[in-house]
Design an enzyme around this catalytic site. Structure first.
Site, PDB file in Angstrom:
ATOM      1  N   LYS A 146      49.919  28.531  44.728  1.00 51.04           N
ATOM      2  CA  LYS A 146      48.569  28.914  44.312  1.00 51.04           C
ATOM      3  C   LYS A 146      48.576  29.480  42.896  1.00 51.04           C
ATOM      4  CE  LYS A 146      47.305  29.831  49.106  1.00 51.04           C
ATOM      5  NZ  LYS A 146      47.135  30.845  50.171  1.00 51.04           N
ATOM      6  N   GLN A 190      47.889  36.659  51.711  1.00 54.14           N
ATOM      7  CA  GLN A 190      48.652  35.567  52.304  1.00 54.14           C
ATOM      8  C   GLN A 190      48.970  35.869  53.764  1.00 54.14           C
ATOM      9  OE1 GLN A 190      49.497  32.561  50.577  1.00 54.14           O
ATOM     10  NE2 GLN A 190      49.781  32.027  52.722  1.00 54.14           N
ATOM     11  N   ASP A 213      39.030  32.856  50.353  1.00 54.20           N
ATOM     12  CA  ASP A 213      39.652  32.161  51.469  1.00 54.20           C
ATOM     13  C   ASP A 213      38.695  32.043  52.656  1.00 54.20           C
ATOM     14  OD1 ASP A 213      41.873  30.706  51.971  1.00 54.20           O
ATOM     15  OD2 ASP A 213      43.147  32.357  52.595  1.00 54.20           O
TER      16      ASP A 213
END
Length: 402
Positions: A146, A190, A213
């Site tokens: 990312k 994450q 996200d």
């Protein structure tokens, strides 16, 4: 029958397995709408009128949602809408591979162009922050991919790493810092986090406007509710839908099966398919007769991270298969299939970049409006002062000068 490598269950039976339940835990900008084909969700909200649709194919792209959001009318389904749900296996198809890498590259190229223009005209670019806890190799790989994608697209990026035994306060403190940093427009925690950390609590502390996200409870809730539009849609499900749309796969009215119900992929994918008017079934470890249910599906999305889970007998001829996994998959009689690697993975990162770009546009638009308001206030104040000074007499000016 040819077995599916990476999608089939060879020696294990479904009943002998149990997946562990793990907590893997407003409208879009106009520029973003030109980058991806997925229409705004609100433009897809229309009533379930259980009668033949004369123009349903025309609504797939971008119908306005709220104007069509009325109660369901449960009328009989006409014969013209019915079709055989299970193939007899005589109609064999050659698999067409969906090149997710090429589609993602096209989307990322357009995002990069917009970021370049943003930097040129306002001197600012989108910023993404990643919080990584622990030493899991796959998590480290995902996080660094990312960051690398951000650098290639011209984004500002930052990664904060914590050891496996860090405290919730450590993570929340870093999260709070990024929440209040105006140069950061997207924040990724994450997942999965170590078991001693309260994943739900940590995600709920994430600033809604920076939840690129799409895992904040409000974003998931708005995704589930007709008449609502989440600020962000979870990146992997959004990438799956974009793969289907760009490959010409019709979703509306089709039977879709999602295998897996994690908060990261399975749940939001099933919700998003429903918003696109698919008839959705979710298979999990306690589902009975999963093979029968899966074999009726026009679209199958596997999202459990377990290799060799689904056999070829689970898929009817012509079914479209999207595999959200890391194990190679081969399918000889499916319709468009996403390869691993090179399928969903690149699309997930492309959607992450797009969500971050949208967030930056919203932030800079708010900042621009705030500056305009301040400038207007200054101008108005100056004009008021001038009007008052114009009424002063010569003696007033002499008094002021002395």
């Amino acid at each position: 029958m040819v077995p599916l490598r990476g999608v089939g269950l060879v020696s294990l039976s479904w009943k002998s397995m149990r997946w562990r339940s793990r907590a893997l835990n407003t409208s879009s900008c106009e520029g973003a709408r030109r980058i991806v084909k997925s229409p705004p969700l609100l433009s897809l909200d229309f009533p379930d009128d259980w009668v033949p649709f004369s123009d349903s194919r025309e609504i797939l792209k971008s119908p306005p949602l709220l104007s069509l959001d009325v109660r369901d009318v449960w009328a009989p389904i006409a014969d013209s809408r019915e079709s055989s749900s299970v193939s007899n296996g005589t109609n064999q198809h050659t698999a067409v591979i969906i090149d997710g890498k090429a589609i993602a590259a096209e989307i990322t190229s357009r995002i990069t162009s917009e970021v370049r223009s943003m930097g040129k005209y306002i001197g600012k670019v989108p910023g993404l922050a990643v919080i990584l806890v622990g030493q899991r190799k796959e998590c480290q790989t995902y996080a660094r991919n990312k960051i690398m994608a951000c650098e290639e697209a011209g984004f500002k990026s930052s990664i904060t790493e914590f050891p496996e035994d860090c405290t919730e306060d450590d993570v929340i403190s870093a999260l709070s810092s990024f929440n209040h940093n105006p140069s950061i427009h997207g924040i990724i925690v994450q997942l999965p986090l170590p078991q001693h950390l309260d994943q739900g609590k940590i995600l709920s502390m994430l600033c809604l406007e920076k939840d690129v996200d799409g895992l904040h409870p409000l974003n998931i809730g708005y995704l589930a509710m007709r008449g609502r539009e989440p600020l962000f849609i979870s990146c992997t499900p959004k990438g799956c839908i974009e793969l289907l749309l760009r490959s010409g796969v019709e979703i509306m009215g089709k039977k879709a099966v999602v295998i897996g119900r994690s908060n990261i992929v399975g749940l939001p994918t099933s919700l998003l398919l429903q918003r696109h008017h698919a008839t959705v079934s979710v298979l999990h470890a306690f589902t009975q007769n999963p093979e029968k249910i899966s074999r009726e599906a026009d679209i199958v999305i596997t999202a459990v991270g377990i290799p060799n889970l689904v056999r070829g007998s689970w898929l009817k001829s012509g079914a479209v298969v999207i595999d959200v996994g890391t194990c190679p998959v081969e399918c000889e009689w499916c319709q468009p299939s996403s390869p691993v690697p090179g399928g969903v993975g690149p699309m997930t990162i492309a959607m992450l970049l797009l969500n971050t770009l949208e967030s930056a546009k919203r932030a800079y638009n708010r900042e621009d409006k705030f500056n305009q308001a301040n400038n207007l206030h200054t101008v108005v104040g100056f004009l008021v002062l001038v009007s008052r000074l114009a009424k002063w007499s010569s003696s007033d000016w002499v008094s002021l000068l002395h």
